[in-house]
Design a protein around this motif. Structure first.
Motif, PDB file in Angstrom:
ATOM      1  N   ASP A 147       0.976  -1.487   0.065  1.00 22.05           N
ATOM      2  CA  ASP A 147       0.200   0.112   0.091  1.00 22.05           C
ATOM      3  C   ASP A 147       0.863   1.084  -0.066  1.00 22.05           C
ATOM      4  O   ASP A 147       0.167   2.633  -0.818  1.00 22.05           O
ATOM      5  CB  ASP A 147      -0.655   0.066   1.088  1.00 22.05           C
ATOM      6  CG  ASP A 147      -1.916  -1.303   1.108  1.00 22.05           C
ATOM      7  OD1 ASP A 147      -2.553  -1.472  -0.137  1.00 22.05           O
ATOM      8  OD2 ASP A 147      -2.781  -1.113   2.172  1.00 22.05           O
ATOM      9  N   ASP A 148       1.920   1.031   0.685  1.00 25.48           N
ATOM     10  CA  ASP A 148       2.600   2.681   0.952  1.00 25.48           C
ATOM     11  C   ASP A 148       2.863   2.720  -0.919  1.00 25.48           C
ATOM     12  O   ASP A 148       3.545   4.027  -0.804  1.00 25.48           O
ATOM     13  CB  ASP A 148       4.355   2.042   1.771  1.00 25.48           C
ATOM     14  CG  ASP A 148       3.474   1.954   3.065  1.00 25.48           C
ATOM     15  OD1 ASP A 148       2.198   2.192   3.309  1.00 25.48           O
ATOM     16  OD2 ASP A 148       4.486   1.774   3.770  1.00 25.48           O
ATOM     17  N   ALA A 149       3.825   1.662  -1.516  1.00 23.20           N
ATOM     18  CA  ALA A 149       4.999   2.035  -2.549  1.00 23.20           C
ATOM     19  C   ALA A 149       3.724   2.544  -3.793  1.00 23.20           C
ATOM     20  O   ALA A 149       3.242   2.767  -4.561  1.00 23.20           O
ATOM     21  CB  ALA A 149       5.412   0.390  -3.027  1.00 23.20           C
ATOM     22  N   ALA A 150       2.512   1.408  -3.820  1.00 22.36           N
ATOM     23  CA  ALA A 150       0.817   2.045  -4.514  1.00 22.36           C
ATOM     24  C   ALA A 150       0.962   3.479  -4.323  1.00 22.36           C
ATOM     25  O   ALA A 150       1.161   4.043  -5.349  1.00 22.36           O
ATOM     26  CB  ALA A 150       0.139   0.945  -4.144  1.00 22.36           C
ATOM     27  N   ALA A 151       0.854   3.824  -3.268  1.00 25.24           N
ATOM     28  CA  ALA A 151       0.807   5.316  -2.367  1.00 25.24           C
ATOM     29  C   ALA A 151       2.363   5.980  -3.623  1.00 25.24           C
ATOM     30  O   ALA A 151       1.557   7.331  -4.273  1.00 25.24           O
ATOM     31  CB  ALA A 151       0.086   5.579  -1.711  1.00 25.24           C
ATOM     32  N   ILE A 152       3.099   6.001  -3.525  1.00 29.63           N
ATOM     33  CA  ILE A 152       4.287   6.665  -3.611  1.00 29.63           C
ATOM     34  C   ILE A 152       3.883   7.101  -4.604  1.00 29.63           C
ATOM     35  O   ILE A 152       4.022   7.692  -5.186  1.00 29.63           O
ATOM     36  CB  ILE A 152       5.189   5.909  -3.333  1.00 29.63           C
ATOM     37  CG1 ILE A 152       5.356   6.427  -0.998  1.00 29.63           C
ATOM     38  CG2 ILE A 152       6.439   6.862  -3.903  1.00 29.63           C
ATOM     39  CD1 ILE A 152       6.658   5.754  -0.658  1.00 29.63           C
ATOM     40  N   ALA A 153       3.474   5.253  -5.572  1.00 32.14           N
ATOM     41  CA  ALA A 153       3.543   5.755  -7.279  1.00 32.14           C
ATOM     42  C   ALA A 153       2.205   6.247  -8.044  1.00 32.14           C
ATOM     43  O   ALA A 153       1.750   6.527  -9.061  1.00 32.14           O
ATOM     44  CB  ALA A 153       3.890   3.965  -7.970  1.00 32.14           C
ATOM     45  N   SER A 154       0.888   6.540  -6.628  1.00 31.89           N
ATOM     46  CA  SER A 154       0.128   7.394  -6.965  1.00 31.89           C
ATOM     47  C   SER A 154      -1.115   6.503  -7.813  1.00 31.89           C
ATOM     48  O   SER A 154      -1.648   6.666  -8.037  1.00 31.89           O
ATOM     49  CB  SER A 154       0.600   9.245  -8.469  1.00 31.89           C
ATOM     50  OG  SER A 154       0.279   7.689  -9.608  1.00 31.89           O
ATOM     51  N   PHE A 155      -0.639   5.402  -7.240  1.00 28.77           N
ATOM     52  CA  PHE A 155      -2.041   4.181  -7.437  1.00 28.77           C
ATOM     53  C   PHE A 155      -2.991   4.522  -6.804  1.00 28.77           C
ATOM     54  O   PHE A 155      -3.070   4.810  -5.662  1.00 28.77           O
ATOM     55  CB  PHE A 155      -1.799   3.098  -7.389  1.00 28.77           C
ATOM     56  CG  PHE A 155      -0.639   2.578  -8.497  1.00 28.77           C
ATOM     57  CD1 PHE A 155      -1.869   1.965  -9.482  1.00 28.77           C
ATOM     58  CD2 PHE A 155       0.739   2.274  -8.628  1.00 28.77           C
ATOM     59  CE1 PHE A 155      -0.845   1.420 -10.875  1.00 28.77           C
ATOM     60  CE2 PHE A 155       1.172   2.379  -9.766  1.00 28.77           C
ATOM     61  CZ  PHE A 155       0.541   1.433 -11.030  1.00 28.77           C
ATOM     62  N   PRO A 156      -4.484   4.413  -6.639  1.00 27.19           N
ATOM     63  CA  PRO A 156      -5.374   4.497  -5.777  1.00 27.19           C
ATOM     64  C   PRO A 156      -5.188   3.534  -4.311  1.00 27.19           C
ATOM     65  O   PRO A 156      -4.556   2.273  -4.721  1.00 27.19           O
ATOM     66  CB  PRO A 156      -6.661   4.006  -6.864  1.00 27.19           C
ATOM     67  CG  PRO A 156      -6.016   3.908  -8.099  1.00 27.19           C
ATOM     68  CD  PRO A 156      -4.835   4.126  -8.646  1.00 27.19           C
ATOM     69  N   LYS A 157      -5.854   3.805  -3.971  1.00 22.37           N
ATOM     70  CA  LYS A 157      -6.011   2.886  -2.335  1.00 22.37           C
ATOM     71  C   LYS A 157      -6.276   1.706  -2.577  1.00 22.37           C
ATOM     72  O   LYS A 157      -7.896   1.550  -3.021  1.00 22.37           O
ATOM     73  CB  LYS A 157      -6.555   3.480  -1.486  1.00 22.37           C
ATOM     74  CG  LYS A 157      -6.588   2.718  -0.232  1.00 22.37           C
ATOM     75  CD  LYS A 157      -7.117   3.572   1.311  1.00 22.37           C
ATOM     76  CE  LYS A 157      -6.903   2.810   2.386  1.00 22.37           C
ATOM     77  NZ  LYS A 157      -5.646   2.883   3.242  1.00 22.37           N
ATOM     78  N   GLY A 158      -6.207   0.556  -2.750  1.00 21.23           N
ATOM     79  CA  GLY A 158      -6.386  -0.546  -2.329  1.00 21.23           C
ATOM     80  C   GLY A 158      -6.168  -1.648  -3.677  1.00 21.23           C
ATOM     81  O   GLY A 158      -6.581  -2.560  -4.563  1.00 21.23           O
ATOM     82  N   TYR A 159      -5.347  -0.870  -4.732  1.00 17.63           N
ATOM     83  CA  TYR A 159      -5.997  -1.106  -6.244  1.00 17.63           C
ATOM     84  C   TYR A 159      -4.619  -2.342  -6.036  1.00 17.63           C
ATOM     85  O   TYR A 159      -4.960  -3.257  -7.422  1.00 17.63           O
ATOM     86  CB  TYR A 159      -4.436   0.159  -7.106  1.00 17.63           C
ATOM     87  CG  TYR A 159      -4.350  -0.483  -7.980  1.00 17.63           C
ATOM     88  CD1 TYR A 159      -5.312   0.511  -8.889  1.00 17.63           C
ATOM     89  CD2 TYR A 159      -3.390  -1.127  -9.130  1.00 17.63           C
ATOM     90  CE1 TYR A 159      -5.334   0.104 -10.591  1.00 17.63           C
ATOM     91  CE2 TYR A 159      -2.943  -1.327 -10.511  1.00 17.63           C
ATOM     92  CZ  TYR A 159      -4.206  -0.806 -11.741  1.00 17.63           C
ATOM     93  OH  TYR A 159      -3.952  -0.573 -12.178  1.00 17.63           O
TER      94      TYR A 159
END
Length: 189
Positions: A147-159
């Motif tokens: 979830d951290d890396a996804a947020a850093i890369a700008s993916f939506p939460k839960g992607y």
């Protein structure tokens, strides 16, 4: 419209020399855009080259996009989104495996992340020799989650819900960040 995305080194390759000649020979107009993801609202400094090749587009429009990119999207803005923004401000440092033995592995959350690679979710090794430019001790550094890396890369939460950690890390390390894709798509539109 043809969009090519890759690392900046692409432009020095024989494959690119051949591909660009093919596009120009087929009547496409090309612009090369050097984009830093941090300038698109992504919490990482991820420099990539995008080539926009268009058929039948007014060349002055392409040059206007190129000028905008040079003036606004090439550098890391002073107010860039930070890792702390993605972690809800709860941690002051994070672990991120270095590319080489001379690079730091403990980073401050008060800046954008270096480019996330496929090993972005690795944990510190049992024996880690601290580097002089680490932002803090390794035992206090936050280890990034999916979830951290996804947020850093700008993916939506839960992607990446339901995706293995290994698959998510590979996807994130090889992705075009969603906010960058959105920016480039806007220019194409």
């Amino acid at each position: 419209v043809v969009i090519v995305e890759n690392v900046p080194e692409l432009l020095r390759s024989c494959a690119w020399t051949e591909a660009s000649a093919l596009l120009v020979g087929a009547g496409y107009s090309l612009v090369v855009l050097r984009i830093n993801a941090a300038a698109c609202g992504v919490a990482q400094v991820r420099r990539r080259v995008f080539v926009l090749a268009t058929l039948g587009c007014d060349e002055s429009v392409l040059r206007a996009v190129q000028r905008e990119v040079l003036s606004k999207y090439n550098a890391t803005p002073k107010d860039a989104r930070t890792v702390r923004d993605c972690l809800n401000g709860s941690k002051s440092t994070f672990w991120y495996a270095a590319r080489n033995k001379q690079s730091p592995c403990v980073f401050s959350t008060d800046a954008p992340c270096p480019t996330l690679r496929c090993n972005c979710l690795s944990s510190p090794p049992p024996v880690y020799v601290a580097r002089h430019d680490d932002a803090g001790p390794v035992n206090a550094a936050h280890v990034l989650t999916v979830d951290d890396a996804a947020a850093i890369a700008s993916f939506p939460k839960g992607y990446f819900d339901g995706v293995s950690k290994t698959a998510a890390a590979k996807f994130i390390g090889n992705c075009v960040c969603p906010k960058v894709a959105e920016t480039v798509a806007g220019w194409c539109k």
